[in-house]
Design a protein around this motif. Structure first.
Motif, mmCIF file in Angstrom:
data_model
loop_
_atom_site.group_PDB
_atom_site.id
_atom_site.type_symbol
_atom_site.label_atom_id
_atom_site.label_comp_id
_atom_site.label_asym_id
_atom_site.label_seq_id
_atom_site.Cartn_x
_atom_site.Cartn_y
_atom_site.Cartn_z
ATOM 1 N N UNK A 214 0.851 -1.354 -0.065
ATOM 2 C CA UNK A 214 -0.135 0.032 0.091
ATOM 3 C C UNK A 214 0.725 1.185 -0.093
ATOM 4 N N UNK A 215 1.937 1.196 0.755
ATOM 5 C CA UNK A 215 2.921 2.170 0.599
ATOM 6 C C UNK A 215 3.170 2.512 -0.786
ATOM 7 N N UNK A 216 3.797 1.458 -1.371
ATOM 8 C CA UNK A 216 4.288 1.853 -2.870
ATOM 9 C C UNK A 216 3.279 2.374 -3.592
ATOM 10 N N UNK B 94 0.991 7.498 -6.029
ATOM 11 C CA UNK B 94 -0.107 8.218 -6.161
ATOM 12 C C UNK B 94 0.314 10.022 -5.679
ATOM 13 N N UNK B 95 1.339 9.960 -5.088
ATOM 14 C CA UNK B 95 1.768 11.186 -4.470
ATOM 15 C C UNK B 95 2.859 11.820 -5.262
ATOM 16 N N UNK B 96 3.311 10.953 -6.413
ATOM 17 C CA UNK B 96 4.374 11.455 -7.128
ATOM 18 C C UNK B 96 4.023 12.691 -7.908
ATOM 19 N N UNK B 97 4.766 13.569 -7.864
ATOM 20 C CA UNK B 97 4.805 14.976 -8.490
ATOM 21 C C UNK B 97 3.709 15.963 -7.453
ATOM 22 N N UNK B 98 3.094 15.264 -6.368
ATOM 23 C CA UNK B 98 2.146 16.291 -5.883
ATOM 24 C C UNK B 98 3.000 17.195 -4.814
ATOM 25 N N UNK C 60 9.966 8.638 -3.791
ATOM 26 C CA UNK C 60 11.292 8.003 -3.790
ATOM 27 C C UNK C 60 11.432 7.013 -2.626
ATOM 28 N N UNK C 61 10.165 7.179 -1.725
ATOM 29 C CA UNK C 61 10.472 6.321 -0.454
ATOM 30 C C UNK C 61 9.693 4.938 -0.638
ATOM 31 N N UNK C 62 10.189 3.980 0.251
ATOM 32 C CA UNK C 62 9.676 2.578 0.268
ATOM 33 C C UNK C 62 10.001 2.109 1.884
ATOM 34 N N UNK C 63 9.197 1.213 2.032
ATOM 35 C CA UNK C 63 9.492 0.564 3.386
ATOM 36 C C UNK C 63 10.981 0.116 3.481
ATOM 37 N N UNK C 64 11.513 -0.281 2.591
ATOM 38 C CA UNK C 64 12.820 -0.921 2.514
ATOM 39 C C UNK C 64 13.965 0.095 2.638
ATOM 40 N N UNK C 65 13.560 1.445 2.047
ATOM 41 C CA UNK C 65 14.357 2.440 1.967
ATOM 42 C C UNK C 65 14.587 3.185 3.564
ATOM 43 N N UNK C 66 13.449 3.243 3.967
ATOM 44 C CA UNK C 66 13.196 3.856 5.322
ATOM 45 C C UNK C 66 13.762 2.872 6.370
ATOM 46 N N UNK C 67 13.893 1.614 6.109
ATOM 47 C CA UNK C 67 14.174 0.624 7.091
ATOM 48 C C UNK C 67 15.681 0.920 7.097
ATOM 49 N N UNK C 68 16.550 1.344 6.146
ATOM 50 C CA UNK C 68 18.010 1.588 6.395
ATOM 51 C C UNK C 68 18.134 2.907 7.000
ATOM 52 N N UNK C 69 17.289 3.628 7.717
ATOM 53 C CA UNK C 69 17.382 4.421 8.744
ATOM 54 C C UNK C 69 17.734 5.899 8.213
ATOM 55 N N UNK C 70 17.416 6.164 6.621
ATOM 56 C CA UNK C 70 17.611 7.513 6.405
ATOM 57 C C UNK C 70 16.765 8.599 7.074
#
Ligand SMILES: Nc1nc2c(c(=O)[nH]1)N[C@H]1C(S)=C(S)[C@@H](COP(=O)(O)OP(=O)(O)OC[C@H]3O[C@@H](n4cnc5c(=O)[nH]c(N)nc54)[C@H](O)[C@@H]3O)O[C@H]1N2
Ligand SMILES: Nc1nc2c(c(=O)[nH]1)N[C@H]1C(S)=C(S)[C@@H](COP(=O)(O)OP(=O)(O)OC[C@H]3O[C@@H](n4cnc5c(=O)[nH]c(N)nc54)[C@H](O)[C@@H]3O)O[C@H]1N2
Ligand code: SF4
Ligand SMILES: [Mo]
Length: 687
Positions: free
Chosen positions: A501-503, A508-512, A518-528
């Motif tokens: 659902x996040x993806x 849906x948010x792209x360009x808004x 540019x985000x995903x759970x996996x990227x967030x899990x890297x601690x950025x």
């Protein structure tokens, strides 16, 4: 061990949950993170209590012919619910079904709820409790900056400020770890707190920490106009910045010309000299911030008041300049994300406007539907609730994440409105007071039982992680929405997985404006550090406005606003101000179940000045009757010299006959539809 964040407010303090051998499934420890630096408040520390068995709902409940709620099976409950929703729409039209969301929902749930309303129910009638919270600040920021991100800078930027003007916010009680970010300004004597009460935050100004201004409730707009007047009259404003980065200066200058401090002093009660000194100290500071909270925003003129605060900040050249800025302090855990993904009556995901054809086309493509089936803008929360059971109004309501029969303004009329519904459905993990009125109650997952994301008060997207197994019988809201969508033959896909659902939300948010693409759970899990906008390949945007504002011309708009006249209090009628206590959260569904949080204020208290109490024959600890045209209640007197003698304060955390909202006014701000929570006139008497 699971790293996650607190279930409550927008500071989203970081915590680690560790399986424990004790009576509760986990123990809680603060975790180092920029917003909380390892600290937690009492509510955070005691949050594991929510995971114990404190009346946790574990089966659907359906009201029987005997008028009582009875346990039921999921399948039969959802079949029944889908049939009733279909019947309501068939008989009365799609807009007869309403949805009420919440700023505590994860981004994934908020997104899916908005999508469900628009393409499964095909209703425009969706709004959420953020209308009661951030709507005035949001309207002001959108108008001035063209975008609304509560803090357009990381919270730690405040640490080195020389001066901070904090209007109508009591972070000392509402976000205790936040106070560490005020200590720098306080050490330099530069903390200015504006509050009709000497709150725990205002007390930080004592002993050389700064200045506490104690205005008449609801007069902040006049105070701000006078500050602007001084800044312009004494030519303290940043002429280069105003010329290069703003528009609207001439009209603003004209609008404040008559607000000399002596005139403002008669209305606000703040001495003219204090107004001049605060204006000068803000202008002098190398590094200054202006911050607003609900105390100035939750008024019928809340948008204009927040606008005046922004005008002042712009004149001083603060927004976007290094070490300076304006911000509003978002309240609920996902109050920021909750206002970006489509729960708001006029919005589509990515903070897009539902009336914008390009936005509709973009989102419809992500949803796999024809843009024409997406309804237009709905109606805001107060109007939505009040429309229940009336001609042209809603006849069925689905509530996800709000306890409106405690927290909505003029609540007796809201309770009566919900009584007029044919069908009230509440999803919650506890039997809130609103759930107690429902025809169908659906038990959902809470905080440490689910995966997802939250966006904190800095616009930073965070991972909420599952640490314990949910009780058998409770279901995720994603599952419930998917099951209902299927039964309603809805188009689109309805994933059960937050990660998916996040993806979809990201696309849906792209360009808004609130771009998460540019985000995903996996990227967030890297601690950025993920401050939106975060388009693909970016490093996020911790600081907005460094080069331009979000209006097409890149400039911020100075908006001339007018103060309106309020009915003044008299010896007989006092100002009522409502707000929060440290140890209770919102309508109290969660915190009223935690014994150590309840012990300090087991019953409703009213704060009043000893002189006022004496005049009305009220004693410390005695019972006080508080009334106005809308209703009345009884509270225990807490006498304190910290409040203005013309003002009384009630917390709104208590239900039933102890609800402060029996007295509040549901008149709304014309720009934001925010109700007047922070100022009512009341009579008080000893019982
Ligand atoms: N303990 C606790 N913490 C919370 C919450 C909670 O329920 N309990 N809720 C969270 C949420 S959702 C929110 S929105 C935030 C809210 O956080 P705050 O905005 O800090 O909370 P409030 O207590 O509603 O209001 C703040 C102050 O405004 C003052 N005030 C009232 N009227 C006026 C006025 O006319 N002018 C001025 N200048 N000040 C006024 C009140 O005296 C009060 O001290 O807190 C979050 N944190
Ligand atoms: N008089 C007065 N009234 C006020 C205010 C005030 O200052 N004065 N402040 C206003 C403000 S700022 C706010 S934010 C509102 C808040 O008031 P409410 O909207 O009532 O907020 P909560 O009490 O947090 O209610 C959230 C409910 O949803 C449940 N819940 C939590 N998380 C989830 C979830 O993920 N899914 C589902 N389905 N349920 C969940 C909780 O158990 C709880 O029952 O009150 C407003 N009312
Ligand atoms: S300040 Fe807010 S986020 Fe932090 S522990 Fe307290 S309630 Fe939780
Ligand atoms: Mo809020």
């Amino acid at each position: 061990m699971t790293d996650t964040h607190c279930p409550y407010c927008a500071l989203q303090c970081a915590m680690t949950l560790t399986p424990s051998g004790g009576p509760l499934p986990v123990s809680v420890a603060g975790r180092d993170f920029p917003t909380n630096r390892g600290g937690l408040c009492k509510k955070g520390w005691s949050s594991a209590e929510l995971l114990g068995d404190r009346g946790r709902l574990t089966t659907p409940l359906v009201r029987g012919v005997d008028g009582e709620l009875h346990s039921a099976e999921w399948d039969e409950t959802l079949d029944l619910l889908a049939a009733r929703l279909r019947q309501t729409a068939d008989e009365h039209g799609h807009d007869a079904v309403g949805v009420f969301g919440g700023g505590g929902l994860t981004n994934e749930k908020a997104y899916q709820l908005g999508k469900f309303a628009r393409i499964a129910l095909r209703t425009s009638r969706i709004d959420y409790n953020g209308r009661f919270c951030m709507s005035s600040a949001a309207a002001a920021a959108n108008r001035a900056f063209g975008i609304d991100r509560g803090l357009p800078f990381p919270l730690t930027d405040l640490d080195t400020a020389e001066t901070i003007l904090l209007l109508g916010s009591n972070v000392g009680d509402t976000m205790p770890p936040f106070v560490s970010h005020l200590q720098g300004a306080r050490a330099r004597g530069g903390l200015v707190v504006v509050d009709p009460r000497r709150s725990s935050t205002a007390r930080l100004c004592a002993d050389g920490g700064g200045t506490h201004l104690q205005p008449v409730p609801g007069t902040d707009l006049v105070l701000l106009l006078a500050l602007i007047h001084v800044v312009i009259a004494e030519r303290l404003y940043d002429r280069d910045y105003v010329a290069a980065r703003t528009s609207g200066f001439a009209a603003l200058r004209g609008s404040v010309s008559s607000w000399w401090p002596e005139r403002a002093a008669t209305i606000t009660g703040v001495p003219a000299q204090s107004i001049r000194e605060v204006a000068r100290s803000l202008a002098r500071a190398e590094s200054a911030y202006i911050l607003t909270g609900r105390g100035v925003e939750q008024h019928v003129d809340g948008t204009d008041t927040a606008t005046a605060a922004i005008d002042l900040a712009l004149l001083l050249g603060l927004p976007g300049a290094p070490g300076s800025g304006y911000g509003t302090l978002t309240g609920q855990g996902n109050g920021q994300g909750g206002r970006e993904h489509g729960q708001k009556a006029d919005q589509l995901p990515g903070y897009r406007k539902i009336t914008d054809p390009a936005a509709r086309a973009h989102v419809a493509a992500v949803w796999g539907v024809d843009p024409d089936i997406i309804p237009g803008a709905g109606i805001p929360a107060v109007e939505l609730l009040q429309s229940a059971g009336l001609p042209g109004g809603i006849r069925a309501l689905l509530v996800h994440g709000s306890n409106v029969v405690v927290s909505a303004p003029n609540v007796a009329t809201v309770r009566a409105a919900l009584d007029r519904l044919d069908l009230l459905v509440v999803s919650d993990f506890f039997l809130s007071e609103t759930a107690q009125m429902a025809d169908i109650v659906l038990p959902v997952l809470q905080w440490a039982e689910e995966e997802g994301t939250m966006t904190n008060l800095e616009g930073r997207v965070l991972r909420r992680r599952r640490a314990v197994d949910p009780p058998a019988g409770a279901r995720s809201e994603l599952w419930i929405l998917a099951e209902l969508a299927r039964r309603l033959d809805a188009p689109g896909t309805w994933s059960l997985e937050p990660i998916e659902v996040f993806d979809e939300l990201a696309r849906a948010s792209a360009g808004g404006p609130a771009d998460y693409s540019g985000l995903s759970h996996a990227l967030l899990d890297t601690g950025i550090e993920a401050h939106w906008p975060f388009p693909p390949g970016s490093l996020g945007t911790p600081r907005l406005f460094t080069d331009r504002f979000a209006h097409p011309d890149g400039r911020a708009l100075l908006v001339a606003v007018r103060a309106r006249e309020h009915e003044p209090p008299t010896a007989e009628r006092l100002h009522l101000v409502t707000g929060r206590l440290l140890e209770q959260y919102q309508s109290g569904t969660q915190t009223r179940r935690v014994p150590e949080l309840v012990s300090l204020h087991p019953a409703l208290i009213v704060q009043l000045h000893p002189a006022t109490a004496r005049r009305h024959g009220i004693e410390e600890g005695g019972e006080v009757r508080i009334e106005n045209d809308r209703g009345g209640l009884t509270a225990i007197a807490e006498l304190t010299g910290d409040i203005r003698p013309d003002t009384v304060f009630l917390p709104f955390h208590y239900p039933g006959t102890a609800s402060a909202n029996l007295l509040t006014d549901d008149s709304v701000d014309p720009h934001s539809a925010m109700p007047e929570f922070k100022r009512a006139l009341v009579h008080v008497s000893a019982v």
